[in-house]
Write a protein that holds these residues in place. Structure first.
Motif, PDB file in Angstrom:
ATOM      1  N   GLU A  26       0.825  -1.212   0.000  1.00  0.00           N
ATOM      2  CA  GLU A  26       0.000   0.000   0.000  1.00  0.00           C
ATOM      3  C   GLU A  26       0.856   1.258   0.000  1.00  0.00           C
ATOM      4  N   SER A  29       2.373   1.509  -3.523  1.00  0.00           N
ATOM      5  CA  SER A  29       1.409   1.853  -4.566  1.00  0.00           C
ATOM      6  C   SER A  29       0.860   3.265  -4.412  1.00  0.00           C
ATOM      7  N   GLU A  33       2.945   6.989  -9.931  1.00  0.00           N
ATOM      8  CA  GLU A  33       3.739   6.221 -10.883  1.00  0.00           C
ATOM      9  C   GLU A  33       4.232   7.063 -12.057  1.00  0.00           C
ATOM     10  N   PHE A  58       6.490  -0.724 -10.806  1.00  0.00           N
ATOM     11  CA  PHE A  58       5.196  -0.210 -10.385  1.00  0.00           C
ATOM     12  C   PHE A  58       4.018  -1.053 -10.854  1.00  0.00           C
ATOM     13  N   MET A  61       1.880  -4.512  -8.278  1.00  0.00           N
ATOM     14  CA  MET A  61       1.130  -4.445  -7.025  1.00  0.00           C
ATOM     15  C   MET A  61      -0.329  -4.860  -7.170  1.00  0.00           C
ATOM     16  N   SER A  62      -0.982  -4.426  -8.210  1.00  0.00           N
ATOM     17  CA  SER A  62      -2.394  -4.790  -8.367  1.00  0.00           C
ATOM     18  C   SER A  62      -2.540  -6.268  -8.709  1.00  0.00           C
TER      19      SER A  62
END
Length: 124
Positions: A26, A29, A33, A58, A61-62
Motif C-alpha cells: 500500500e 502503490s 507512478e 510499479f 502491485m495490483s
C-alpha cells in the motif's frame, strides 16, 4: 512474476506476513507512478531496458492482490487438504496444486496491465 510470487506468498502463509506485506504494498502503490517515471526518465538515459525496469517496479502491485485472493480461496479447498494429508511440503502444495488453479486472474489481468504500460510509455 514479482506480483504473482508476492501474492502467492501472502495468500498461502497469511497472518502477520500478509499484514506487513500488504501495508508495504500500500505504501509503494501510493507513490505517483507517472511522475516517478518522468523523473527517472529525465535522470537516466532513456532506453527500452530502463522503461521495462521502471514499469515492472510499479506494475506488480495490483496483480499481487488478485493472486493473494485466489490463494486465500484455494488454500481452504479439499485438494489442498488432501495434499497436506499426503505429506507434501508447503512449497510443493503452492507450486504444484494452488498456483495452476490461481493463474486465471493473472491471465485475465495481464492484457489490461500491458495496455496500461503502453499508455504510460506513450505519455512519456
Amino acid at each position: 512474476m514479482v506480483g504473482t510470487l508476492t501474492g502467492a506468498l501472502m495468500g498461502f502463509f497469511g497472518g502477520r506476513f500478509d499484514m506487513v506485506s500488504q501495508r508495504l504494498i500500500e505504501i509503494w502503490s501510493s507513490m505517483p507512478e507517472l511522475y516517478l517515471l518522468i523523473i527517472f526518465a529525465s535522470i537516466f538515459t532513456p532506453s527500452l531496458g530502463l522503461l521495462i525496469i521502471l514499469l515492472s517496479l510499479f506494475g506488480w502491485m495490483s496483480l499481487s492482490d488478485y493472486v493473494r485472493a485466489e490463494f486465500y480461496r484455494n488454500r481452504s479447498l479439499d485438494y489442498v487438504k488432501a495434499a497436506r494429508a499426503m505429506g507434501l511440503s508447503s512449497w510443493q502444495i503452492m507450486w504444484r496444486h494452488i498456483m495452476p488453479n490461481s493463474l486465471t486472474p493473472v491471465i485475465t489481468f495481464l492484457p489490461f496491465r500491458m495496455s496500461a504500460a503502453i499508455l504510460a510509455l506513450t505519455s512519456l
